[in-house]
Scaffold this active site. Structure first.
Site, PDB file in Angstrom:
ATOM      1  N   ASP A 474     -34.965 -25.836   7.019  1.00 52.90           N
ATOM      2  CA  ASP A 474     -34.791 -25.797   8.380  1.00 52.90           C
ATOM      3  C   ASP A 474     -33.450 -26.149   8.719  1.00 52.90           C
ATOM      4  O   ASP A 474     -32.757 -26.656   7.848  1.00 52.90           O
ATOM      5  CB  ASP A 474     -35.681 -26.665   9.137  1.00 52.90           C
ATOM      6  N   ASP A 830     -37.764 -31.277   9.180  1.00 55.91           N
ATOM      7  CA  ASP A 830     -37.632 -32.491   9.801  1.00 55.91           C
ATOM      8  C   ASP A 830     -39.173 -32.683  10.290  1.00 55.91           C
ATOM      9  O   ASP A 830     -39.212 -33.610  11.265  1.00 55.91           O
ATOM     10  CB  ASP A 830     -36.778 -32.561  10.730  1.00 55.91           C
ATOM     11  N   ASP A 834     -42.026 -27.445  11.472  1.00 58.08           N
ATOM     12  CA  ASP A 834     -42.069 -26.783  10.240  1.00 58.08           C
ATOM     13  C   ASP A 834     -43.378 -27.345   9.538  1.00 58.08           C
ATOM     14  O   ASP A 834     -43.511 -27.100   8.385  1.00 58.08           O
ATOM     15  CB  ASP A 834     -40.758 -27.299   9.356  1.00 58.08           C
TER      16      ASP A 834
END
Length: 1189
Positions: A474, A830, A834
């Site tokens: 990410d 984080d 995700d």
């Protein structure tokens, strides 16, 4: 026979796609019971391991309608079967007095369609905590615990806006079950029994029983202790996961049903109407907001503790189901279970109401828990090969059994003794200590990771980390810092950009439209004395100096009329207005990429303020207000890696009710105000880590929700894309008015200028020809390619490096597509959006410790990607340790097996203490200490082998078996040729012993039956012989040799001398063995069943061992570990990797037309539906509506 159309039972776990009906057959069941008794429970154990065999043996096939047992089967590569018993739920006591049932709300619901007449019973099954009932009209099992998706917006308001009747509630309660997410902590005894019934532990139980029968008590006890330790550690891990996922029942009272009765939360059912009170509330279910507004904290689901505004479901009068009508914004109307309602705001109807959408394990929170309880099965070659390895050992043992039976039967041994010796061969050939040794290695790795701040809830994935060759990252919060810094503002007036206003600045912005937009166009709230909300909004608001100039924090007062921003400033010069009221808010939508507010200055006019993606904002503005150089300015700042936000506004006509305006009406004919430029700095560790991964030939891919140009710039700055490499933008669009789509490839630099020189074109072609190019695409293009250009997707993924504007579902889908190409995929994020991708990846590493990331196999305490190479290093070391352990255990058992078979030729064997010394003092201690070796600090540009059945490993095992066999046979034969050798007199070699024993009986019968050994009363158990002594000493020290040779150091583990404990153990064991070789202590030799031999023979044995060590070590280093040699052999034999991505790489290298630059292709087929895949592993209750079985 009842195959499922919509396969997804639990889209975070296994995909059950086939269901078969069976009916219990009395005669078959009786025969099976007889089989259980006659086989002493062995058949029952087999059926426990193979539930499908149990169903096939006990039942006959029938339709699902008649079935009392169903068999579920996954259609993935694992083909896992699961047996479920059909149960009946009676509702007759609830509705027999209700002649008018079903009521209006029930007519088209699954509840009324599942009640069988006249028995008033419901047929149901439960799969992974979700209950399914039989729909008698649709002829299929359907999920209950959730409101049906076919309801329109107006129908939800009309049918459920007033709540359910008491009768409807009672029926639904019985059918759905309680609204709880209770994960019972399974008693230890149950977990122990389940673990003990594992096939390998059953084999160990068999081994232990056999050893007790042979009076081999010591090692049997040691194996029991080790096995129990291994089982307890496994059970401990399971209990830890259970504790992580145990959510206490909320003792929450809410208004529900007609007449507004107070109910405890576990009584709630889909369709109930809740009234949300003021103050903090933890939601016990998923619910659709139908009136008022709420501000909630969704950190449980997203990992970000940011207030989210929820608006009520519109009363749209159309025929579209409510989720289709709301499209991707449906979540803005849904309050999710486990999230915290921070504030409520009632509308003109006076109360905040919500309709219960899902309950129990069907909720978003429930699905998160199920994802942990039922993880996706892993397909790792090591575990498959381990079973094949054990099968080979069993086949090896079978040969030994036949040999044993033949030898002992020919020599006339008793049948019972022959059976015991034959069975003993199996326990020798298959090492019972293997599971304990492997478990120990993983535990040590887990402890090392924990010391480095990396926590693991799925230990079996540690080995898989050693194979990772692609990592998805990410961007925001992972590669870059969490917060954004406001870098500047580029205001626009009269169709022209003005001078940039930099931040921080001594001179404040003048009061005007841009200033007003920055003050009100956000979703911030003041909670517990602090301004809370999206970090971008916080930075934007603070940059206005509104707070700093006035020395006070703005008060946000929520009333029935809106949000009032009051300014209590002591200096009139700094108070241009009395206050600003935010009348209505259209929250940020990831689908629309914007948010809007309707605001009004006190005593002023109403205005609309909008902010969002610049390209979207520009499209919504009147063209004459957008500067002509808008695109070039936008490209200029995004190319520098800035995050750019567009601002716009318009005035509303006086007298027009803002509450009656649709979002489309509000967000049209806007005036462009300018660009807000935010800086998102790279974390200090990002570039070094990505360079380390690149040097180790591990691909890095960026998967972000940000702008594509910003993402590409960050990728370049981070070192993901080399400055000499070319970036090709892949754009796919649906063609309006048709079912086809187009796809275009163009260099990203083309946006800068339309005029390309021949030199630039030649340079790009040169870069493409050498494979130095990267594809970049956005989420919309990715989805269109997946639907319309499916054959192109693998080719694009092969060089795809930047994926921007990706939704959580698309991130999960992308990870799965990479896995289909045979990549071992890691995902580092984080935890914000995700979670789905973290769960589906081979190794998901969450940098957030929020509850949402609990389902991620790995969690890092430090929010830095430095944990990624650390995890790969430890994974590689653990994988190599597993291979070392397998090889050592194979050799140890084979060495012992060969020694025993040689002695069986003379009807002899090792004594109990000889077995005990090899099994416990040598192998067990080595098995425990071999795993202490840590990971090598440098990542090399290749991975350790992923399979046991590979040429180098097999060659290593086979050659060492041959060396051992040669040495043992040589010793066995040569000792018989010695002049002092006597088959009948075991003291003939040592005269001193012979003289001492002259009054003793010097005849020791070469059998396995004990006899008195002379007048001193010592018992000769028949094991003592020159062959026994020679073979045992050679085989024992040979175990130490292979332990040393197989203990690999560089390049994946630290040098073996750094494992001090292992080296000390080896030295200690070698010292004891040499002492046994050269000592002449009668009592010790008698206890160990050894006999005295001449010193010359002992030296000869040491020379044999030294030669074996030298040859084994030389072969291992010069051949087995000689990587250039194996690469040369591969090249000579033209061996190529069978991985999908490698084959595709070779094919594309031969294709001169790839990639097609500045070309556009059109699809000529109807789109493939990939809706299920796009949200497949995020959170099904978030993204999908699969409810049929």
């Amino acid at each position: 026979l009842g195959h499922i159309k919509k396969p997804n039972i639990s889209s975070m776990t296994c995909f059950f796609t086939e269901i078969f009906g069976y009916k219990t057959h009395s005669c078959r069941k009786a025969l099976c019971i007889a089989g259980y008794i006659l086989s002493c429970g062995a058949l029952l154990l087999l059926f426990y391991w193979k539930p499908e065999w149990d169903v096939w043996a006990n039942c006959i096939r029938c339709s699902l309608e008649e079935a009392d047992v169903v068999l579920l089967r996954t259609t993935d590569e694992f083909r896992i079967y699961s047996r479920k018993n059909v149960s009946w739920i009676s509702v007759s006591a609830l509705i027999k007095s209700r002649s008018d049932y079903p009521a209006t709300a029930e007519e088209d619901s699954v509840f009324s369609k599942s009640i069988m007449k006249p028995s008033l019973q419901v047929k149901s099954i439960q799969v992974q905590k979700i209950r399914y009932v039989w729909n008698i009209y649709a002829k299929q099992f359907q999920k209950v615990g959730a409101l049906e998706d076919h309801h329109t917006c107006s129908a939800i308001h009309a049918k459920f806006g007033s709540g359910l009747t008491c009768s409807e509630q009672n029926v639904r309660r019985v059918i759905c079950g309680p609204n709880t997410i209770d994960v019972p902590v399974i008693p230890i005894w149950k977990l122990l029994i389940k673990e003990v019934l594992n096939p390998f532990y059953v084999f160990q139980l068999f081994s232990v029983c056999l050893w007790f029968a042979e009076d081999y008590m010591e090692y049997a006890t040691a194996i029991i202790v080790m096995s129990l330790l291994s089982i307890f550690l496994t059970v401990y891990d399971l209990r830890q996961v259970r504790h992580l996922t145990f959510f206490h029942k909320e003792d929450l009272f809410l208004m529900s049903g007609r007449g507004f009765q107070e109910l405890e939360s576990h009584h709630l059912v889909p369709g109930d109407m809740l009234v949300l009170k003021e103050g903090k509330t933890l939601l016990p279910c998923d619910a659709i907001l139908i009136s008022g507004q709420c501000i909630v904290n969704e950190s449980m689901l997203t990992g970000e503790s940011i207030p989210v505004t929820k608006t009520h479901l519109p009363q749209a009068d159309n025929f579209k189901p409510w989720r289709m009508h709301c499209a991707e914004d449906y979540k803005k109307h849904v309050l999710f279970c486990g999230t915290e309602v921070m504030q409520t705001k009632a509308d003109d109807r006076g109360v905040v109401k919500a309709v219960v959408l899902r309950t129990g394990f069907s909720t978003a929170k429930g699905d998160l828990v199920r994802s942990i309880l039922y993880p996706k099965p892993m397909n790792f070659k090591l575990y498959r090969d381990a079973l094949r390895f054990l099968m080979c050992l069993i086949a090896f043992a079978a040969i030994g059994m036949i040999y044993t039976v033949c030898v002992f039967a020919i020599n006339g041994e008793e049948a019972g003794e022959v059976v015991k010796k034959a069975l003993d061969v199996i326990t020798i050939a298959v090492p019972p200590a293997l599971p304990a040794a492997l478990t120990t290695g993983i535990i040590y790795t887990q402890r090392r990771l924990k010391k480095k701040g990396i926590f693991c809830i799925s230990p079996q994935r540690i080995n898989m980390c050693g194979q990772l060759n692609l990592i998805c990252f990410d961007k925001t919060g992972t590669l870059t810092e969490d917060g954004l810094d406001l870098w500047g503002l580029l205001p626009s007036e009269r169709n022209c950009f003005q001078d940039i206003h930099s931040f921080p600045s001594d001179c404040s912005l003048p009061w005007g439209p841009v200033f007003r937009a920055m003050v009100v166009c956000h979703s911030l709230i003041v909670w517990e004395g602090k301004i809370q909300g999206d970090p971008l909004d916080v930075k934007m608001f603070e940059a206005t100096n509104w707070v700093k100039l006035c020395f006070v924090v703005m008060e946000i007062v929520i009333g029935s009329f809106g949000v009032l921003a009051k300014e209590k400033c002591p200096k009139p010069s700094h108070a241009p207005v009395k206050g600003v009221i935010i009348i209505h808010q259209f929250p940020f939508s990831s689908a629309l990429q914007r948010m809007s507010v309707i605001a009004q200055e006190i005593d002023g006019e109403q205005q609309v303020f909008t902010k969002g993606a610049p390209e979207i904002i520009a499209m919504l503005c009147r063209p004459e207000t957008v500067p002509s150089n808008f695109e070039s300015k936008l490209l200029f700042y995004t190319a520098k890696g800035f995050r750019v936000i567009g601002l716009a506004c318009k005035s509303l006509q006086p007298g027009k009710q803002s509450t009656n305006l649709t979002r489309e009406e509000v967000e049209s004919d806007l005036t462009f105000l300018g660009l807000l430029i935010m800086e998102n700095r790279l974390k200090r560790e990002t570039r070094p880590v990505l360079e380390e991964l690149s040097a180790a030939r591990i691909r890095s891919v960026m998967v972000t929700g940000d702008n594509i140009q910003t993402a590409v710039t960050v990728a370049k700055n981070a070192g993901m894309i080399s400055p000499t490499n070319r970036v090709i933008l892949v754009e796919a669009n649906k063609i309006p008015g048709s079912f086809s789509a187009s796809i275009t490839w163009k260099p990203l630099e083309e946006n800068k200028t339309e005029d390309y020189g021949s030199l630039t074109e030649r340079r790009i072609r040169l870069a493409l020809g050498s494979g130095q190019y990267h594809f970049a695409m956005c989420g919309k293009s990715y989805q269109i390619v997946a639907q319309h250009f499916r054959p192109l997707l693998p080719k694009l993924l092969l060089n795809g490096t930047v994926f921007a504007r990706m939704s959580p579902g698309q991130k999960s889908s992308l990870v799965e597509e990479f896995q289909k190409l045979d990549y071992f995929v890691g995902m580092c994020g984080d935890g914000a959006n995700d979670c789905g991708a973290l769960k589906v990846a081979h190794a998901g590493i969450s940098l957030s410790e929020q509850e949402a990331s609990v389902a991620s196999p790995f969690t890092s305490r430090t929010s830095s990607i430095a944990c990624v190479p650390e995890l790969i290093r430890e994974g590689r070391a653990a994988l190599v340790t597993s291979f070392c352990m397998f090889k050592y255990m194979a050799l140890y058992s084979t060495i012992q097996y060969l020694g025993v078979l040689l002695l069986y030729w003379q009807l002899n064997s090792f004594g109990n203490y000889q077995f005990l010394f090899q099994d416990l003092a040598i192998t067990t201690v080595i098995g425990v200490t071999m795993s202490f070796t840590g990971a090598y600090p440098k990542l090399v540009p290749y991975r350790p082998p992923s399979q046991l059945i590979s040429p180098p490993l097999l060659l290593s095992v086979v050659l060492n078996i041959l060396f051992s066999l040669s040495m043992q046979i040589f010793g066995f034969v040569v000792v018989q040729e010695q002049p002092w050798y006597s088959k009948s007199d075991i003291h003939s070699a040592c005269p001193s012993v012979n003289n001492h024993m002259e009054n003793s009986s010097s005849v020791s019968s070469p059998g396995l039956h004990g006899m008195r050994d002379g007048a001193d009363g010592q018992m000769d158990n028949g094991y003592k012989s020159y062959e026994n002594t020679t073979v045992w000493l050679l085989s024992t020290i040979n175990c130490l040799i292979v332990a040393l040779v197989f203990s690999k150091g560089k390049p994946f583990r630290q040098p073996i001398y750094t494992n001090y404990m292992f080296i000390l153990v080896l030295i200690g064991q070698l010292g004891i063995c040499l002492f046994l070789v050269f000592a002449d202590i009668d009592d010790l030799y008698s206890k160990m069943d050894l006999v005295c031999t001449p010193t010359t023979w002992r030296i000869s044995m040491v020379i044999m061992l030294a030669v074996t060590l030298a040859v084994s070590f030389l072969v291992e280093e010069a051949v087995i570990e000689n990587r250039p040699l194996w690469l040369l052999l591969k090249k000579t034999c033209r061996y190529h990797s069978k991985s999908h991505y490698k084959r595709l790489q070779r094919a594309l290298e031969q294709d001169s037309a790839w990639p097609p630059l500045n070309e556009t292709f059109f699809s000529d087929s109807v789109a493939i539906s990939v809706e299920g895949n796009m949200g497949g592993h995020s959170n099904p209750t978030f993204d999908s509506s699969e409810d049929a079985l």
